[in-house]
Design an enzyme around this catalytic site. Structure first.
Site, mmCIF file in Angstrom:
data_model
loop_
_atom_site.group_PDB
_atom_site.id
_atom_site.type_symbol
_atom_site.label_atom_id
_atom_site.label_comp_id
_atom_site.label_asym_id
_atom_site.label_seq_id
_atom_site.Cartn_x
_atom_site.Cartn_y
_atom_site.Cartn_z
ATOM 1 C CG ASN A 13 -1.768 1.491 1.562
ATOM 2 O OD1 ASN A 13 -1.697 2.070 0.497
ATOM 3 N ND2 ASN A 13 -2.515 1.345 2.486
ATOM 4 C CD1 TRP A 14 3.472 0.921 -2.911
ATOM 5 C CD2 TRP A 14 3.653 2.248 -4.818
ATOM 6 N NE1 TRP A 14 4.302 0.390 -3.923
ATOM 7 C CE2 TRP A 14 4.155 0.944 -5.164
ATOM 8 C CE3 TRP A 14 3.385 3.307 -5.927
ATOM 9 C CZ2 TRP A 14 4.953 0.796 -6.308
ATOM 10 C CZ3 TRP A 14 4.083 3.078 -7.194
ATOM 11 C CH2 TRP A 14 4.859 1.700 -7.314
ATOM 12 C CE LYS A 15 -0.054 3.286 4.740
ATOM 13 N NZ LYS A 15 -0.173 3.140 6.107
ATOM 14 C CG HIS A 99 -5.916 2.085 4.795
ATOM 15 N ND1 HIS A 99 -5.522 3.038 5.741
ATOM 16 C CD2 HIS A 99 -4.916 1.024 4.900
ATOM 17 C CE1 HIS A 99 -4.306 2.647 6.065
ATOM 18 N NE2 HIS A 99 -3.738 1.466 5.733
ATOM 19 C CD GLU A 101 -2.923 5.318 6.542
ATOM 20 O OE1 GLU A 101 -2.716 5.601 5.431
ATOM 21 O OE2 GLU A 101 -1.804 5.072 7.398
ATOM 22 C CD GLU A 171 -3.609 -2.594 7.181
ATOM 23 O OE1 GLU A 171 -2.494 -2.857 6.743
ATOM 24 O OE2 GLU A 171 -4.141 -1.624 6.687
ATOM 25 N N GLY A 177 2.169 2.155 10.562
ATOM 26 C CA GLY A 177 3.027 3.233 10.423
ATOM 27 C C GLY A 177 3.781 3.530 11.746
ATOM 28 C CB SER A 217 4.900 -2.274 11.957
ATOM 29 O OG SER A 217 4.449 -0.586 12.178
ATOM 30 N N GLY A 238 2.772 -1.062 4.188
ATOM 31 C CA GLY A 238 2.807 0.245 3.843
ATOM 32 C C GLY A 238 4.281 0.691 3.849
ATOM 33 N N GLY A 239 4.873 1.000 4.787
ATOM 34 C CA GLY A 239 6.248 1.639 4.941
ATOM 35 C C GLY A 239 7.291 0.829 4.081
HETATM 36 P P1 PGA Z 1 2.810 0.002 7.826
HETATM 37 O O1 PGA Z 1 1.113 0.085 6.927
HETATM 38 O O2 PGA Z 1 3.140 -1.188 7.239
HETATM 39 O O3 PGA Z 1 3.408 1.271 7.343
HETATM 40 O O4 PGA Z 1 2.577 -0.016 9.021
HETATM 41 C C1 PGA Z 1 0.432 -0.799 6.825
HETATM 42 C C2 PGA Z 1 -0.883 -0.255 5.881
HETATM 43 O O5 PGA Z 1 -1.265 0.828 6.584
HETATM 44 O O6 PGA Z 1 -1.615 -0.946 5.220
#
Ligand code: PGA
Length: 255
Positions: A13-15, A99, A101, A171, A177, A217, A238-239
């Site tokens: 997930n590049w966000k 998600h 966010e 999640e 994050g 994470s 994500g990251g």
């Molecule tokens: P993260 O994000 O791996 O940076 O914690 C995961 C996500 O939001 O899907």
């Protein structure tokens, strides 16, 4: 059917990261690293503006294309939104829905998540449906209740046949994050709870087949332990998905 027969999905997930030129450079680096790794499905969920360029770059490879959101309406006066038809025409196969966010910053609620999931599935696309509890909810001991409500609401009117195109990503919000990962045991407990819920909502067969990811994470170091758990069928990353070496290491851990 058990874990061994469920094909893992590792989704990045590049966000809101990577301009089209950065996306190009990144995918050109990732492609040779992941070539031939066919033990899990590999997906990159990219910003809408990167879809065209990534679709072209990954044609003929084992990398699949995902988007990060989609609107529930077919078309119309919804400034700033993207329809499932638009995504489909660009070659998108997966769409992230719900998600945390989106829930936290953009007013997404269970009801709108459900509308989006229905639109995605109705269009023949696959959804990566995200659910997760807040830290305060975990501390109050209501994780299972919160997750159950999110799953039930998001899947309202989703048919058993459509469940083949549903991936649920557990999640925990406090793990996203933050560098704080759920323990493999906790990730397995909640993904297992979701599987039991799907058995009740649909059938034991559908629950056995369902793909349930962990996200929050996940990284090159902890992926193998998380992915080895009986109920964890992949990851939403994500990251670490923004670093080609790390994303590849996670994909390798899923082989
Ligand atoms: P993260 O994000 O791996 O940076 O914690 C995961 C996500 O939001 O899907």
């Amino acid at each position: 059917m058990g874990k061994a027969l469920r094909r893992k999905v590792i989704a990045g997930n590049w966000k809101m990261n990577m301009t089209p030129s950065q996306a190009c450079e990144f995918i050109e680096k990732l492609k040779p690293m992941t070539a031939g790794l066919d033990g899990a499905d590999i997906v990159v969920c990219v910003p809408d503006v990167d879809i065209a360029v990534i679709a072209e770059k990954i044609a003929g490879t084992n990398i699949k294309l995902g988007a990060q959101n989609a609107h529930w309406a077919e078309k119309g006066a919804f400034t700033g939104e993207t329809s499932t038809a638009m995504l489909k025409e660009m070659g998108v196969e997966y769409v992230i829905n719900g998600h945390s966010e989106r829930r936290q910053y953009f007013g997404e609620v269970n009801d709108t998540v459900n509308s989006r999931v229905l639109a995605v599935l109705g269009a023949g696309l696959k959804t990566i449906l995200c659910v997760g509890e807040l830290l305060s909810e975990r501390e109050q001991g209501v994780t299972d209740e919160i997750i159950s409500i999110q799953v039930k609401c998001a899947l309202r009117n989703v048919t058993e046949e459509q469940m083949e195109r549903v991936i649920i990503a557990y999640e925990p919000v406090w793990a996203i994050g933050t560098g704080k990962t759920a323990t493999a045991e906790d990730a397995d407990a909640v993904t297992g709870m979701i599987r039991s819920l799907l058995a009740k909502l649909y059938s034991p067969e559908t629950a056995e087949k369902a793909l349930i990811q962990y996200g929050g994470s996940m990284n090159a170091k902890n992926a193998a332990e998380l992915l080895a758990k009986p109920n964890v069928d992949g990851g939403l990353i994500g990251g670490a998905s923004l670093v080609a070496e790390d994303f590849t290491a996670i994909i390798k851990a899923a082989q």
